[in-house]
Design a protein around this motif. Sequence first.
Motif, PDB file in Angstrom:
ATOM      1  N   ALA A  19       0.821  -1.212   0.000  1.00 22.68           N
ATOM      2  CA  ALA A  19       0.000   0.000   0.000  1.00 22.68           C
ATOM      3  C   ALA A  19       0.856   1.264   0.000  1.00 22.68           C
ATOM      4  O   ALA A  19       0.379   2.335  -0.373  1.00 22.68           O
ATOM      5  N   GLU A  20       2.132   1.146   0.433  1.00 22.66           N
ATOM      6  CA  GLU A  20       3.006   2.319   0.430  1.00 22.66           C
ATOM      7  C   GLU A  20       3.560   2.610  -0.975  1.00 22.66           C
ATOM      8  O   GLU A  20       4.183   3.646  -1.181  1.00 22.66           O
ATOM      9  N   PHE A  21       3.360   1.681  -1.914  1.00 21.50           N
ATOM     10  CA  PHE A  21       4.000   1.784  -3.226  1.00 21.50           C
ATOM     11  C   PHE A  21       2.982   2.065  -4.326  1.00 21.50           C
ATOM     12  O   PHE A  21       1.796   1.825  -4.173  1.00 21.50           O
ATOM     13  N   VAL A  22       3.491   2.548  -5.446  1.00 17.34           N
ATOM     14  CA  VAL A  22       2.693   2.694  -6.653  1.00 17.34           C
ATOM     15  C   VAL A  22       3.404   1.922  -7.747  1.00 17.34           C
ATOM     16  O   VAL A  22       4.627   2.050  -7.900  1.00 17.34           O
ATOM     17  N   VAL A  23       2.670   1.122  -8.513  1.00 21.00           N
ATOM     18  CA  VAL A  23       3.316   0.381  -9.598  1.00 21.00           C
ATOM     19  C   VAL A  23       3.409   1.282 -10.820  1.00 21.00           C
ATOM     20  O   VAL A  23       2.494   2.043 -11.128  1.00 21.00           O
ATOM     21  N   LYS A  24       4.561   1.258 -11.484  1.00 24.78           N
ATOM     22  CA  LYS A  24       4.814   2.207 -12.581  1.00 24.78           C
ATOM     23  C   LYS A  24       5.071   1.521 -13.911  1.00 24.78           C
ATOM     24  O   LYS A  24       5.532   2.161 -14.848  1.00 24.78           O
ATOM     25  N   GLY A  25       4.827   0.218 -14.005  1.00 23.93           N
ATOM     26  CA  GLY A  25       4.915  -0.435 -15.302  1.00 23.93           C
ATOM     27  C   GLY A  25       6.137  -1.313 -15.472  1.00 23.93           C
ATOM     28  O   GLY A  25       6.925  -1.497 -14.549  1.00 23.93           O
ATOM     29  N   ASP A  26       6.260  -1.848 -16.696  1.00 22.01           N
ATOM     30  CA  ASP A  26       7.307  -2.825 -17.021  1.00 22.01           C
ATOM     31  C   ASP A  26       8.703  -2.242 -16.796  1.00 22.01           C
ATOM     32  O   ASP A  26       8.970  -1.080 -17.110  1.00 22.01           O
TER      33      ASP A  26
ATOM     34  N   GLY B 150       4.400 -15.863 -15.640  1.00 20.61           N
ATOM     35  CA  GLY B 150       5.583 -16.366 -14.948  1.00 20.61           C
ATOM     36  C   GLY B 150       6.367 -15.201 -14.395  1.00 20.61           C
ATOM     37  O   GLY B 150       5.785 -14.213 -13.933  1.00 20.61           O
ATOM     38  N   GLU B 151       7.681 -15.278 -14.464  1.00 26.42           N
ATOM     39  CA  GLU B 151       8.514 -14.239 -13.865  1.00 26.42           C
ATOM     40  C   GLU B 151       8.434 -12.922 -14.647  1.00 26.42           C
ATOM     41  O   GLU B 151       8.570 -12.903 -15.860  1.00 26.42           O
ATOM     42  N   HIS B 152       8.212 -11.838 -13.914  1.00 28.86           N
ATOM     43  CA  HIS B 152       7.922 -10.563 -14.550  1.00 28.86           C
ATOM     44  C   HIS B 152       8.611  -9.463 -13.752  1.00 28.86           C
ATOM     45  O   HIS B 152       8.571  -9.470 -12.520  1.00 28.86           O
ATOM     46  N   ARG B 153       9.246  -8.503 -14.446  1.00 33.04           N
ATOM     47  CA  ARG B 153       9.952  -7.421 -13.733  1.00 33.04           C
ATOM     48  C   ARG B 153       9.188  -6.110 -13.908  1.00 33.04           C
ATOM     49  O   ARG B 153       8.812  -5.742 -15.019  1.00 33.04           O
ATOM     50  N   GLU B 154       8.971  -5.434 -12.799  1.00 35.26           N
ATOM     51  CA  GLU B 154       8.172  -4.212 -12.820  1.00 35.26           C
ATOM     52  C   GLU B 154       8.859  -3.100 -12.050  1.00 35.26           C
ATOM     53  O   GLU B 154       9.587  -3.347 -11.089  1.00 35.26           O
ATOM     54  N   LEU B 155       8.560  -1.855 -12.423  1.00 33.26           N
ATOM     55  CA  LEU B 155       9.008  -0.691 -11.658  1.00 33.26           C
ATOM     56  C   LEU B 155       7.969  -0.372 -10.587  1.00 33.26           C
ATOM     57  O   LEU B 155       6.770  -0.297 -10.877  1.00 33.26           O
ATOM     58  N   TRP B 156       8.425  -0.189  -9.365  1.00 33.71           N
ATOM     59  CA  TRP B 156       7.547   0.252  -8.278  1.00 33.71           C
ATOM     60  C   TRP B 156       8.177   1.485  -7.642  1.00 33.71           C
ATOM     61  O   TRP B 156       9.393   1.556  -7.478  1.00 33.71           O
ATOM     62  N   TYR B 157       7.314   2.433  -7.272  1.00 28.71           N
ATOM     63  CA  TYR B 157       7.768   3.688  -6.682  1.00 28.71           C
ATOM     64  C   TYR B 157       7.301   3.742  -5.227  1.00 28.71           C
ATOM     65  O   TYR B 157       6.119   3.560  -4.955  1.00 28.71           O
ATOM     66  N   HIS B 158       8.230   3.989  -4.306  1.00 26.23           N
ATOM     67  CA  HIS B 158       7.884   3.982  -2.875  1.00 26.23           C
ATOM     68  C   HIS B 158       7.370   5.367  -2.467  1.00 26.23           C
ATOM     69  O   HIS B 158       8.031   6.111  -1.739  1.00 26.23           O
TER      70      HIS B 158
ATOM     71  N   THR C  93      10.901  -8.143  -9.054  1.00 26.50           N
ATOM     72  CA  THR C  93      10.692  -9.339  -9.868  1.00 26.50           C
ATOM     73  C   THR C  93       9.660 -10.201  -9.167  1.00 26.50           C
ATOM     74  O   THR C  93       9.851 -10.577  -8.010  1.00 26.50           O
ATOM     75  N   ARG C  94       8.548 -10.461  -9.858  1.00 32.26           N
ATOM     76  CA  ARG C  94       7.501 -11.269  -9.223  1.00 32.26           C
ATOM     77  C   ARG C  94       6.936 -12.245 -10.229  1.00 32.26           C
ATOM     78  O   ARG C  94       7.093 -12.063 -11.443  1.00 32.26           O
ATOM     79  N   ASN C  95       6.284 -13.258  -9.729  1.00 33.72           N
ATOM     80  CA  ASN C  95       5.726 -14.284 -10.585  1.00 33.72           C
ATOM     81  C   ASN C  95       4.235 -14.024 -10.749  1.00 33.72           C
ATOM     82  O   ASN C  95       3.489 -13.992  -9.767  1.00 33.72           O
ATOM     83  N   THR C  96       3.822 -13.802 -11.993  1.00 34.73           N
ATOM     84  CA  THR C  96       2.413 -13.454 -12.227  1.00 34.73           C
ATOM     85  C   THR C  96       1.483 -14.653 -12.030  1.00 34.73           C
ATOM     86  O   THR C  96       0.273 -14.474 -11.949  1.00 34.73           O
ATOM     87  N   LEU C  97       2.054 -15.858 -11.972  1.00 37.05           N
ATOM     88  CA  LEU C  97       1.207 -17.035 -11.752  1.00 37.05           C
ATOM     89  C   LEU C  97       1.015 -17.326 -10.267  1.00 37.05           C
ATOM     90  O   LEU C  97      -0.058 -17.732  -9.836  1.00 37.05           O
ATOM     91  N   THR C  98       2.069 -17.100  -9.460  1.00 37.88           N
ATOM     92  CA  THR C  98       1.996 -17.467  -8.044  1.00 37.88           C
ATOM     93  C   THR C  98       1.960 -16.244  -7.126  1.00 37.88           C
ATOM     94  O   THR C  98       1.762 -16.390  -5.927  1.00 37.88           O
ATOM     95  N   HIS C  99       2.172 -15.038  -7.673  1.00 40.89           N
ATOM     96  CA  HIS C  99       2.250 -13.783  -6.915  1.00 40.89           C
ATOM     97  C   HIS C  99       3.480 -13.717  -6.008  1.00 40.89           C
ATOM     98  O   HIS C  99       3.597 -12.813  -5.194  1.00 40.89           O
ATOM     99  N   GLU C 100       4.399 -14.663  -6.157  1.00 43.36           N
ATOM    100  CA  GLU C 100       5.592 -14.655  -5.318  1.00 43.36           C
ATOM    101  C   GLU C 100       6.545 -13.551  -5.780  1.00 43.36           C
ATOM    102  O   GLU C 100       6.813 -13.399  -6.974  1.00 43.36           O
ATOM    103  N   VAL C 101       7.037 -12.761  -4.814  1.00 40.78           N
ATOM    104  CA  VAL C 101       8.044 -11.743  -5.116  1.00 40.78           C
ATOM    105  C   VAL C 101       9.419 -12.377  -4.881  1.00 40.78           C
ATOM    106  O   VAL C 101       9.712 -12.820  -3.769  1.00 40.78           O
ATOM    107  N   THR C 102      10.246 -12.454  -5.927  1.00 41.13           N
ATOM    108  CA  THR C 102      11.507 -13.182  -5.790  1.00 41.13           C
ATOM    109  C   THR C 102      12.708 -12.264  -5.619  1.00 41.13           C
ATOM    110  O   THR C 102      13.729 -12.668  -5.092  1.00 41.13           O
ATOM    111  N   LYS C 103      12.604 -11.004  -6.076  1.00 42.32           N
ATOM    112  CA  LYS C 103      13.778 -10.135  -6.016  1.00 42.32           C
ATOM    113  C   LYS C 103      13.328  -8.687  -6.005  1.00 42.32           C
ATOM    114  O   LYS C 103      12.387  -8.325  -6.712  1.00 42.32           O
ATOM    115  N   VAL C 104      13.993  -7.852  -5.189  1.00 42.87           N
ATOM    116  CA  VAL C 104      13.704  -6.423  -5.168  1.00 42.87           C
ATOM    117  C   VAL C 104      15.038  -5.684  -5.222  1.00 42.87           C
ATOM    118  O   VAL C 104      15.907  -5.914  -4.386  1.00 42.87           O
TER     119      VAL C 104
END
Lengths: 94, 188
Positions: A14-21, A50-58, A69-80
């Motif tokens: 909730a503290e973040f805004v997603v800004k796209g690919d 599957g694995e997808h990389r996105e920009l997020w703004y805090h 980096t998160r997985n669009t199938l499992t919602h798992e966040v693997t790397k920030v």
Amino acid sequence: MIIDHPLLGPRDAAEFVVKGDASLIGRPDGMTASPEDMHDYMYLRDNTAGEHRELWYHEQGDRSWLVVTRNTLTHEVTKVELARDVARAQGRSR
Amino acid sequence: MAELAFTLSAAPILGGVNQSIGENRIVERDDLALVSIATPIDGEASLTASLETGWGLALPDPTVSTPRGETRAVRTAPDQLLLIFQHGTPNADATVKSKLGGTGYTTDQTDAWVILEVSGPKTLDALERLCPLDVSHFPDGGAGRTVMEHMGAMVIRLGADRFLLLSASSSARSFLHAVETSYRYVTD
């Protein structure tokens, strides 16, 4: 969803805004790139299952830009990572 | 024509609120000035040196603040910190600038934020309702910027049950209401 911020630790999404690919980091040089390159940068995105990389703004935090980096199938966040570290690793000055 | 002379003095944003809820207290800290300092590119070493000579402060790491008496430096972003210090006159920025000698870019934030000092035995319970960060695990001096009741806020731990809460002065009354309400839910 919890995003494990590389400097601040786990923070609520909730503290973040997603800004796209995350490929938006690699904008072509508008003075030399072909119209096709600019078109692809502007309009074409991979729709990954599957694995997808996105920009997020805090926005409600330290105002840093992150590459998540998160997985669009499992919602798992693997790397920030900090977006500026990613950009520098790609050879950008900042 | 009669000569008119006025002396204007600044009023606290919340009129200097100082109230008790049960054994807890909410006090507006009108005596503190805020100046943010941004680090120039590759300038962290010289900024660290000026903080040390000017205030005896270490450059704070993320999530903690470094205190010296009533002066405190809080890391607010990767290349930015916030200096909180006691100052009575509206020239906080010039004071900081003169001590920094060009090693950091300053912005006076004093009137942009309202500062509440909250304390008392139910403080952790009240903050638990209000703040998405788990402040019970903050060390003394621990600091974080987050959102409370949809308002951007900063929280700094001063002691076991004593915190500074900062939020935008433009929504100060709503913020005070949120803090008060949270305390009322956990007392009596």
